[in-house]
Structures are given as structure tokens and as C-alpha cells.
Design an enzyme around this catalytic site. Structure first.
Site, mmCIF file in Angstrom:
data_model
loop_
_atom_site.group_PDB
_atom_site.id
_atom_site.type_symbol
_atom_site.label_atom_id
_atom_site.label_comp_id
_atom_site.label_asym_id
_atom_site.label_seq_id
_atom_site.Cartn_x
_atom_site.Cartn_y
_atom_site.Cartn_z
ATOM 1 N NE ARG A 141 -0.164 1.524 3.564
ATOM 2 C CZ ARG A 141 0.851 2.363 3.689
ATOM 3 N NH1 ARG A 141 2.088 1.904 3.833
ATOM 4 N NH2 ARG A 141 0.671 3.640 3.682
ATOM 5 N N GLY A 142 0.220 2.399 -0.081
ATOM 6 C CA GLY A 142 0.970 3.637 -0.239
ATOM 7 C C GLY A 142 1.093 3.925 -1.729
ATOM 8 C CE LYS B 249 -5.429 5.720 4.204
ATOM 9 N NZ LYS B 249 -6.358 4.823 3.451
ATOM 10 C CG ASP C 130 -3.151 8.118 -1.697
ATOM 11 O OD1 ASP C 130 -3.073 8.556 -0.534
ATOM 12 O OD2 ASP C 130 -2.874 6.948 -2.015
HETATM 13 O O1 MRU Z 1 -4.684 3.197 2.005
HETATM 14 P P1 MRU Z 1 -3.199 3.411 2.006
HETATM 15 O O2 MRU Z 1 -2.520 2.857 3.200
HETATM 16 O O3 MRU Z 1 -2.572 2.968 0.707
HETATM 17 O O4 MRU Z 1 -3.047 4.997 2.066
HETATM 18 C C1 MRU Z 1 -1.772 5.559 2.024
HETATM 19 C C2 MRU Z 1 -1.773 7.030 2.141
HETATM 20 O O5 MRU Z 1 -2.790 7.673 2.226
HETATM 21 C C3 MRU Z 1 -0.428 7.697 2.037
HETATM 22 O O6 MRU Z 1 -0.400 8.853 2.816
HETATM 23 C C4 MRU Z 1 -0.164 8.078 0.581
HETATM 24 O O7 MRU Z 1 -0.391 6.988 -0.268
HETATM 25 C C5 MRU Z 1 1.215 8.575 0.379
HETATM 26 S S1 MRU Z 1 2.433 7.286 0.568
HETATM 27 C C6 MRU Z 1 3.942 7.978 0.245
#
Ligand code: MRU
Length: 337
Positions: free
Chosen positions: A48-49, A244, A233
Site C-alpha cells: 500500500r501507499g 488518507k 495519493d
Molecule cells: O490506504 P493506504 O494505506 O494505501 O493509504 C496511504 C496514504 O494515504 C499515504 O499517505 C499516501 O499513499 C502517500 S504514501 C507515500
């Protein structure tokens, strides 16, 4: 300083991932051998991320050629399956579009398609690592003296191919011997802040304190937070930022208390094709993520749940966007990157 590596090739070019759903209790690595396995890992947040799911998808698309014919059509079918996993992070689509372009060029030139795609996925990963390092330097330059950084979710090494985005300035300062600590929002409902951010920072020897999300405003009022740094994202052309769920509230609280609110992201997260935050698709996830925790119900059966995984912070609440190409006012990011 020990920074985790959440993804790698195996010697035979399968995809090895750290299963992030099992952290912080166990550090378990899984080998993924099919497009479907990579798609499942992305959908369920084992990987994820935003930058990391782009890298995982790029590596995953190469697996399509193991089962199918080595044709552009096979690549595009794999890419479509991976692209359908999560809608908000633009890095996923950005990486897959790049893989499809490379596949088309390799096919036209009669190159070995498998090798061309493995090299392209490796390049996406390598470039992300370098972008993280540049974000770290640009962000660290904004911070004077001792620092306490408040962050949300996980935008660290576990979310990227390198040292992270929001956490990159923290690691850069720490490596330079500066006194820096982090306050990590727990990040309901899936706890990426307490499970993942706290895990990787503690492992790297960076002091970290976990707070529940509802405590952030009180912590900001206390006056000891130097700045907030979060990841993204997708950043729309006008500088609105999807990140997030809970990021927007944090930005409002930071503004109310006069604390700088920075967004750190690679240029691959800026989507000039999306004019503003209202045009960013927001993923909605299963009700059970909110109504249950650790196998126990936390809301009565039958009560409706709303579970958007992301929110949009208006550009006006963002002090600056820290990228691999420098630090920008949110309004300038679309025209420059
Ligand atoms: O649902 P996730 O855990 O994939 O969400 C991740 C986030 O919201 C991060 O802040 C974002 O992807 C940036 S990661 C460098």
C-alpha cells in the site's frame, strides 16, 4: 539507520512483498507469482501507499507474460486487472501507463518484451528511491533547529521504493544527527500510523509517539509541533490534495493553530489531468473496516457505515508541497510539474 524494503524481485523475477497487513506483530514476506496475486495484495493493502502500489503494479504486469503469450495484448490485459484495484492513487495508473508505452515500443522494435518490462519496472522503482531522497533533502531544508513532526497514515519507507515521502525529511534530519521526533496519528480505521509508521520509525531509531486521531488538535494546541508533514495519493492541477481519510481535519487543525502543513510527494503523484479535488475518485472500502476491530464488533450489527479511504484537502490549507523537484506553493504545482 535500518529502513525496511517492502518490495523486491526474487532471483527468478517473481515479486516479493512484505505483508503489511501483519505488521507490527510479524514481519512476513510473500512471493507473488501471478498478476492476480499482485492485484489481491494491492486490493487488500498487503502492499500500500501510492508510490509503492505503482511500483508493485509495474512489477506485477511482468508476471502476465509468464502465463500468457508475450504480446502487447497480454500486457494490456494484466495492466487493466492491476489498474482496477484501487482508484485514488494516481501513481498506480501512471506506472501502468508507462509500462504499456514501454511494451508498445518494445513490440514495435522487436525487443525481448519480458526483459524490456522488467527493466522498466526496475527503473520506476529506482527512480522512486531517488525521488524520495530528493524530497528528504528539500523537506529537511525547511526545518530549523530541533523538530517535532506530526504525520498521518504511513508515507514512509513502507509506502515507497525508498525512504518515504512525508518521512523522508525526518530520516534525512535524523541521519544528519539532528534532533527530530515524530507524533504519529493512529489513522483509523486501518491504523497505518500506529501499525506501520511507528514500526518503521522505531526500527530506525527515530523517537515516535502514537496518538489517536482525535487527539491531534489538542496536540497542535499544546504548541510543541514544528510542522505537519503528510503524503499524497493524488495532487490535482490546482494543488488540492487527496490523502488518507483524516488528513483534511488535520489540515484544518494545523491552520487554526498556525502550524505549517506540508504535503510531500514525488512528481508522479501530481495529476495535471485532474483539474481539482472534486474530480479525484475517492475509494470507498468495506463497512467491516470501521464496524469491527481485531475480530470484535465496534458498532452494532446493521448500523450503516460510511468508509471513504481518502479525503481531499483544499490547496488553500497547504503551506507548501515538497517534491523531488523542489518546494512549491500548491497553486504552482500543476503548472510546473
Ligand atoms: O490506504 P493506504 O494505506 O494505501 O493509504 C496511504 C496514504 O494515504 C499515504 O499517505 C499516501 O499513499 C502517500 S504514501 C507515500
Amino acid at each position: 539507520m535500518t529502513i525496511p524494503q517492502p518490495i523486491a524481485w526474487t532471483p527468478d523475477f517473481s515479486v516479493r512483498i512484505l505483508d503489511q497487513t501483519l505488521l507490527p506483530e510479524t514481519e512476513t514476506y510473500r512471493t507473488l507469482e501471478t498478476v492476480d496475486a499482485v492485484a489481491e495484495a494491492i486490493r487488500t493493502l498487503r502492499v500500500r501507499g501510492a508510490p509503492l502500489i505503482g511500483i508493485a503494479a509495474a512489477m506485477g504486469v511482468t508476471l502476465a507474460l509468464r502465463r500468457g503469450e508475450a504480446t502487447l495484448e497480454t500486457v494490456c490485459a494484466g495492466s487493466a486487472a492491476l489498474g482496477a484495484t484501487r482508484p485514488t492513487a494516481v501513481n498506480l495508473r501512471w506506472a501502468l501507463a508507462r509500462m504499456e508505452r514501454r511494451a508498445a515500443a518494445a513490440t514495435a522494435a522487436g525487443e525481448d518484451l519480458q526483459r524490456a518490462l522488467r527493466d522498466e519496472a526496475t527503473a520506476i522503482w529506482d527512480e522512486d528511491r531517488a525521488m524520495c531522497a530528493r524530497i528528504g533533502e528539500a523537506g529537511a531544508a525547511l526545518i530549523e533547529g530541533d523538530a517535532v513532526v506530526l504525520t498521518h497514515c504511513n508515507a514512509g519507507a513502507l509506502a515507497t521504493g525508498g525512504m518515504g515521502t512525508a518521512l523522508a525529511p525526518v530520516y534525512t534530519l535524523h541521519a544528519a544527527g539532528r534532533r527530530v521526533s515524530v507524533v504519529a496519528d493512529e489513522t483509523r480505521p486501518l491504523l497505518q500510523g500506529s501499525r506501520l509508521t511507528a514500526w518503521e520509525l522505531a526500527r530506525a531509531g527515530v523517537p515516535v509517539t502514537v496518538i489517536a486521531d482525535g487527539m491531534a488538535a489538542s496536540r497542535l494546541r499544546r504548541g510543541d509541533i514544528t510542522c505537519v508533514i503528510v503524503g499524497a495519493d493524488r495532487i490535482a492541477a490546482n494543488g488540492d490534495v487527496a490523502n488518507k481519510i483524516g488528513t483534511y481535519g488535520l489540515a484544518l487543525a494545523a491552520r487554526a493553530h498556525g502550524v505549517p502543513f506540508y504535503v510531500a510527494a514525488p512528481s508522479s503523484t501530481v495529476d495535471i489531468g485532474t483539474p481539482d479535488g472534486a474530480a479525484i475518485p475517492i475509494e470507498e472500502r468495506a463497512a467491516e473496516e470501521v464496524s469491527a476491530l481485531g475480530g470484535r464488533r465496534t458498532a452494532p450489527a446493521g448500523v450503516p457505515v460510511w468508509n471513504p479511504a481518502f479525503d481531499v484537502t483544499p490547496a488553500g490549507l497547504v503551506t507548501a508541497i515538497i517534491t523531488d523537484r523542489g518546494v512549491f506553493a500548491p497553486a504552482d504545482v500543476g503548472g510546473t510539474l
